[in-house]
Design an enzyme around this catalytic site. Sequence first.
Site, PDB file in Angstrom:
ATOM      1  N   CYS A 131       9.239 -12.211   4.244  1.00  0.00           N
ATOM      2  CA  CYS A 131       9.735 -12.963   4.996  1.00  0.00           C
ATOM      3  C   CYS A 131       8.722 -13.606   5.766  1.00  0.00           C
ATOM      4  CB  CYS A 131      10.179 -12.191   6.069  1.00  0.00           C
ATOM      5  SG  CYS A 131       9.546 -10.779   7.610  1.00  0.00           S
ATOM      6  N   GLU A 151      -9.775 -17.539   0.933  1.00  0.00           N
ATOM      7  CA  GLU A 151      -9.347 -18.112   1.961  1.00  0.00           C
ATOM      8  C   GLU A 151     -10.926 -18.760   2.397  1.00  0.00           C
ATOM      9  OE1 GLU A 151      -7.757 -14.576   4.890  1.00  0.00           O
ATOM     10  OE2 GLU A 151      -9.342 -13.465   3.625  1.00  0.00           O
ATOM     11  N   ASP A 206      -3.953  -5.858   2.559  1.00  0.00           N
ATOM     12  CA  ASP A 206      -5.078  -6.036   1.081  1.00  0.00           C
ATOM     13  C   ASP A 206      -3.727  -7.286   0.524  1.00  0.00           C
ATOM     14  OD1 ASP A 206      -7.160  -5.562   3.029  1.00  0.00           O
ATOM     15  OD2 ASP A 206      -7.512  -3.934   1.623  1.00  0.00           O
ATOM     16  N   ASP A 222      -8.746 -11.761  -1.875  1.00  0.00           N
ATOM     17  CA  ASP A 222      -8.476 -11.050  -0.309  1.00  0.00           C
ATOM     18  C   ASP A 222      -9.711 -10.312  -0.470  1.00  0.00           C
ATOM     19  OD1 ASP A 222      -7.135 -10.746   2.641  1.00  0.00           O
ATOM     20  OD2 ASP A 222      -7.792  -8.854   1.344  1.00  0.00           O
ATOM     21  N   CYS A 251       6.616  -4.411   7.505  1.00  0.00           N
ATOM     22  CA  CYS A 251       7.120  -5.232   8.544  1.00  0.00           C
ATOM     23  C   CYS A 251       8.921  -4.385   9.218  1.00  0.00           C
ATOM     24  CB  CYS A 251       7.809  -6.498   7.417  1.00  0.00           C
ATOM     25  SG  CYS A 251       8.523  -8.042   7.871  1.00  0.00           S
ATOM     26  N   CYS A 259      12.464  -7.239   7.520  1.00  0.00           N
ATOM     27  CA  CYS A 259      12.420  -7.019   6.727  1.00  0.00           C
ATOM     28  C   CYS A 259      12.530  -6.364   5.668  1.00  0.00           C
ATOM     29  CB  CYS A 259      12.408  -8.394   6.009  1.00  0.00           C
ATOM     30  SG  CYS A 259      10.542  -8.120   5.103  1.00  0.00           S
TER      31      CYS A 259
END
Length: 253
Positions: A191, A137, A216, A53, A206, A209
């Site tokens: 997840c 990306e 990053d 990234d 999150c 989960c």
Amino acid sequence: MQHRPLPNGFQIKTVTISRKADGYYVTLSLEDKSVSKFNSDVKSTSENTLGIDMGLKYFVVTSEGKSVPIPQYYRKSQQRLKTLQKRLSRKKKGSIRWLKAVKAVAKQHKKVADRRKDFHFKTANELLSKAEIIAHENLNIKGLAKTHLSKSINDAGWGQFLTILTVKAENAGQKTIAVNPKNTSQDCSNCGQKVPKELSQRIHSCPHCGTVIGRDLNAAINIKNRAVGHSVLKARGVLCNSRTAKREAHAIP
């Protein structure tokens, strides 16, 4: 003056002469048929793929959790450039002193560009030594360079770095994969659930989960998963459902 001797077994294919701020350069393109060729049939797996990234806080964060600081060569040289450009503005245009001042500014810009390019080559070599396939990306760098972050993005030189990384990978018989950048920072790498966050939020937490990792790093893992063709939702669905079932079971009186 020759920079280094020609390696044995290599044949000169092309010669390019270019003029730069500090003189003329001769660039040779060499070929050695014994060097491995690009293998387009190599398949991306979890074992041979590394996700990266690219950002403005860190130049690169890998899916293994390693980060490479961003050097900011242009920003660090801004004061020196400002001084040289101020001297230039005081000279009479077309005079010998003006020409010397123009050359001094050009040399400083070249110095910055050379340091950045050297950093890109070293970073590319380091990444390619870690994995056979590098996933990144598929960014619209030209579009991003038109935003308020243009100076930082141009200073990082993402476009040049990806070009160097791709060419070096092909020359080494490795490859790069560009994946869809949509929501790589927002989706949970564990997840698959979307976790909206502002750009200033550097931690991915999150609520679905319980995963808590750097923003990053979360993106880098998602990039790797997309290159591998691994669907987090499908792979983690049983895990998420089991956790939900446990919570529901505990809630039953």
